[in-house]
Design a protein around this motif. Structure first.
Motif: not given
Length: 153
Positions: A15-37
């Motif tokens: 299937k075609p590769f779905k591109r994910i923006s870095p901002d979307k990844l960052r937003e999802t991580r922050i909303l889930s309450g995780f730090s980068k580490k």
């Protein structure tokens, strides 16, 4: 004699590769309450790799983004679960119905009882016997103007 290579068409193309923006990844991580580490540890990648994904230096793997959404309760895997999500300690349906762990544990018992009732009913139908009348008294609402039952207070 001339040999030609037959090019075989692949039916199972990726299937075609779905591109994910870095901002979307960052937003999802922050909303889930995780730090980068914490996110990097959860995905068994280095902090540097996670940082590169969020900064846009390296393309975010779709599988990593999808897994983050699943692990944080934003999305469940599979088409059958579309619209369901986790919030706190409950599973929410697309209709907005909340299911807690105790609700779901009794759900399997309810289904087992319904299957048994259906099997008993089909067995009685096949044998041709009439169902016995129940000795249970149906609940009847009191007629208007009748005596009201007062609560003991």
């Amino acid at each position: 004699m001339k040999y030609e290579l037959a090019v075989k068409k692949c039916r199972n193309r990726r299937k075609p590769f779905k591109r994910i923006s870095p901002d979307k990844l960052r937003e999802t991580r922050i909303l889930s309450g995780f730090s980068k580490k914490e996110a990097a540890d959860m995905f068994h990648v280095t902090y540097r790799t996670w940082h590169n994904w969020e900064s846009g230096r390296v393309q975010v793997p779709y599988a990593a983004f999808k897994l983050l959404r699943i692990l944080t309760g934003y999305e469940l895997p599979g088409e059958a679960w579309r619209g369901f999500w986790f919030a706190g300690d409950a599973l929410w349906s697309p209709e907005g119905k909340k299911f807690t762990a105790p609700d779901l544990s009794y759900l399997s018992l309810t289904f087992a009882m319904a299957r048994q009732w259906r099997a008993d009913r089909e067995e009685k139908r096949e044998s041709g016997s009439r169902q016995k009348r129940s000795n249970l008294v149906p609940f009847v609402l009191p007629k208007k103007g009748g005596k009201k039952i007062s609560s003991i207070g």
